[in-house]
Design an enzyme around this catalytic site. Structure first.
Site, PDB file in Angstrom:
ATOM      1  N   GLY A  48      38.194  43.757  48.818  1.00 57.34           N
ATOM      2  CA  GLY A  48      37.458  44.028  47.599  1.00 57.34           C
ATOM      3  C   GLY A  48      35.988  43.803  47.836  1.00 57.34           C
ATOM      4  O   GLY A  48      35.596  43.175  48.832  1.00 57.34           O
ATOM      5  N   GLN A  53      27.285  41.987  46.040  1.00 56.45           N
ATOM      6  CA  GLN A  53      27.406  41.706  47.476  1.00 56.45           C
ATOM      7  C   GLN A  53      26.612  42.685  48.333  1.00 56.45           C
ATOM      8  O   GLN A  53      26.372  42.411  49.510  1.00 56.45           O
ATOM      9  CB  GLN A  53      28.876  41.729  47.898  1.00 56.45           C
ATOM     10  CG  GLN A  53      29.650  40.542  47.333  1.00 56.45           C
ATOM     11  CD  GLN A  53      31.052  40.533  47.871  1.00 56.45           C
ATOM     12  OE1 GLN A  53      31.904  41.249  47.383  1.00 56.45           O
ATOM     13  NE2 GLN A  53      31.295  39.738  48.903  1.00 56.45           N
ATOM     14  N   CYS A 101      35.662  35.386  51.678  1.00 58.65           N
ATOM     15  CA  CYS A 101      34.676  36.245  51.045  1.00 58.65           C
ATOM     16  C   CYS A 101      33.703  36.733  52.106  1.00 58.65           C
ATOM     17  O   CYS A 101      33.253  35.950  52.951  1.00 58.65           O
ATOM     18  CB  CYS A 101      33.923  35.448  49.981  1.00 58.65           C
ATOM     19  SG  CYS A 101      32.675  36.406  49.103  1.00 58.65           S
ATOM     20  N   LEU A 102      33.373  38.026  52.051  1.00 53.44           N
ATOM     21  CA  LEU A 102      32.429  38.596  53.014  1.00 53.44           C
ATOM     22  C   LEU A 102      31.058  37.923  52.907  1.00 53.44           C
ATOM     23  O   LEU A 102      30.286  37.936  53.861  1.00 53.44           O
ATOM     24  CB  LEU A 102      32.290  40.097  52.775  1.00 53.44           C
ATOM     25  CG  LEU A 102      33.587  40.898  52.942  1.00 53.44           C
ATOM     26  CD1 LEU A 102      33.398  42.325  52.426  1.00 53.44           C
ATOM     27  CD2 LEU A 102      34.040  40.908  54.390  1.00 53.44           C
ATOM     28  N   HIS A 143      38.580  37.340  41.815  1.00 52.16           N
ATOM     29  CA  HIS A 143      37.545  36.987  42.795  1.00 52.16           C
ATOM     30  C   HIS A 143      36.329  37.907  42.641  1.00 52.16           C
ATOM     31  O   HIS A 143      35.182  37.430  42.588  1.00 52.16           O
ATOM     32  CB  HIS A 143      38.142  37.089  44.210  1.00 52.16           C
ATOM     33  CG  HIS A 143      37.178  36.838  45.318  1.00 52.16           C
ATOM     34  ND1 HIS A 143      37.302  35.790  46.204  1.00 52.16           N
ATOM     35  CD2 HIS A 143      36.044  37.512  45.696  1.00 52.16           C
ATOM     36  CE1 HIS A 143      36.287  35.828  47.066  1.00 52.16           C
ATOM     37  NE2 HIS A 143      35.518  36.869  46.787  1.00 52.16           N
ATOM     38  N   GLU A 144      36.607  39.223  42.552  1.00 51.47           N
ATOM     39  CA  GLU A 144      35.488  40.172  42.439  1.00 51.47           C
ATOM     40  C   GLU A 144      34.788  40.036  41.082  1.00 51.47           C
ATOM     41  O   GLU A 144      33.557  40.122  40.997  1.00 51.47           O
ATOM     42  CB  GLU A 144      35.966  41.611  42.654  1.00 51.47           C
ATOM     43  CG  GLU A 144      36.634  41.883  44.003  1.00 51.47           C
ATOM     44  CD  GLU A 144      35.836  41.403  45.197  1.00 51.47           C
ATOM     45  OE1 GLU A 144      34.596  41.346  45.124  1.00 51.47           O
ATOM     46  OE2 GLU A 144      36.463  41.063  46.215  1.00 51.47           O
ATOM     47  N   HIS A 147      32.182  37.442  41.007  1.00 51.26           N
ATOM     48  CA  HIS A 147      30.876  37.839  41.585  1.00 51.26           C
ATOM     49  C   HIS A 147      29.945  38.405  40.506  1.00 51.26           C
ATOM     50  O   HIS A 147      28.727  38.241  40.592  1.00 51.26           O
ATOM     51  CB  HIS A 147      31.059  38.887  42.685  1.00 51.26           C
ATOM     52  CG  HIS A 147      31.453  38.321  44.019  1.00 51.26           C
ATOM     53  ND1 HIS A 147      30.688  37.395  44.699  1.00 51.26           N
ATOM     54  CD2 HIS A 147      32.530  38.563  44.807  1.00 51.26           C
ATOM     55  CE1 HIS A 147      31.275  37.092  45.848  1.00 51.26           C
ATOM     56  NE2 HIS A 147      32.406  37.787  45.944  1.00 51.26           N
TER      57      HIS A 147
HETATM   58 ZN    ZN Z   1      33.697  37.632  47.516  1.00 53.37          ZN
END
Ligand code: ZN
Length: 173
Positions: A48, A53, A101-102, A143-144, A147
């Site tokens: 995701g 991000q 997480c990226l 999670h997304e 953000h």
């Molecule tokens: Zn993330």
């Protein structure tokens, strides 16, 4: 060709901002952002991505659950673009599960999330959509969504002892 964008890393202020609602799904800027999010996500092992991000503070996420080296048991689904998403938990039940997480490389943590949620969002065509999500996909969504609220997964752990280096997490698999 759509460029792959750099992933904002923990500490970048864009990851701590409350992202802005999208007012016009059909404008070129939004289309370019979505294309860049697809390209950037496809270049990673992620499941995701949220617009902040790639340093864009707008309420757009892509949920793209798929089995990868990072998440070997993830269910396969088409990458789904969700604009101005919101959700309601079906009940109070949460379960802890591993997340990464990226924007927070080399770290994994156990995060409690609702296991059954109802979501609303606007799709790329501008249509209002509702969906019921469970378990891993519901986790990716939450999670997304976080953000977009200026939160990262580490903000939701119950204990610092639930935070692992990725090398230690991989030993558990
Ligand atoms: Zn993330």
């Amino acid at each position: 060709m759509t460029e792959i964008r750099e992933i904002a890393q923990l500490g970048a202020s864009v990851l701590r901002q409350h992202a802005q609602l999208v007012t016009d799904v059909h404008n070129d800027e939004i289309r370019q952002i979505i294309a860049a999010m697809h390209a950037t996500l496809a270049n990673t092992q992620g499941v995701g991505i949220a617009a902040p991000q790639i340093s864009i503070s707008k309420r757009i996420i892509i949920v793209a659950s798929r089995p990868t080296a990072r998440y070997p048991s993830a269910p396969l689904m088409q990458p789904t673009v969700m604009i101005n998403p919101s959700f309601q938990a079906q009940n109070e039940h949460k379960e802890k599960g591993w997340e990464g997480c990226l924007s927070v490389p080399s770290i994994r943590a156990l995060v409690p999330r609702y296991t059954a949620i109802n979501i609303d969002y606007i799709d790329e065509q501008g249509n209002q959509q509702t969906l019921e999500l469970h378990d891993f996909v519901a986790r990716v969504f939450q999670h997304e969504f976080d953000h977009l609220q200026g939160k990262v997964f580490l903000d939701s752990v119950e204990s610092n002892q639930d935070i692992f280096a990725e090398s230690e997490y991989l030993k558990l698999l």
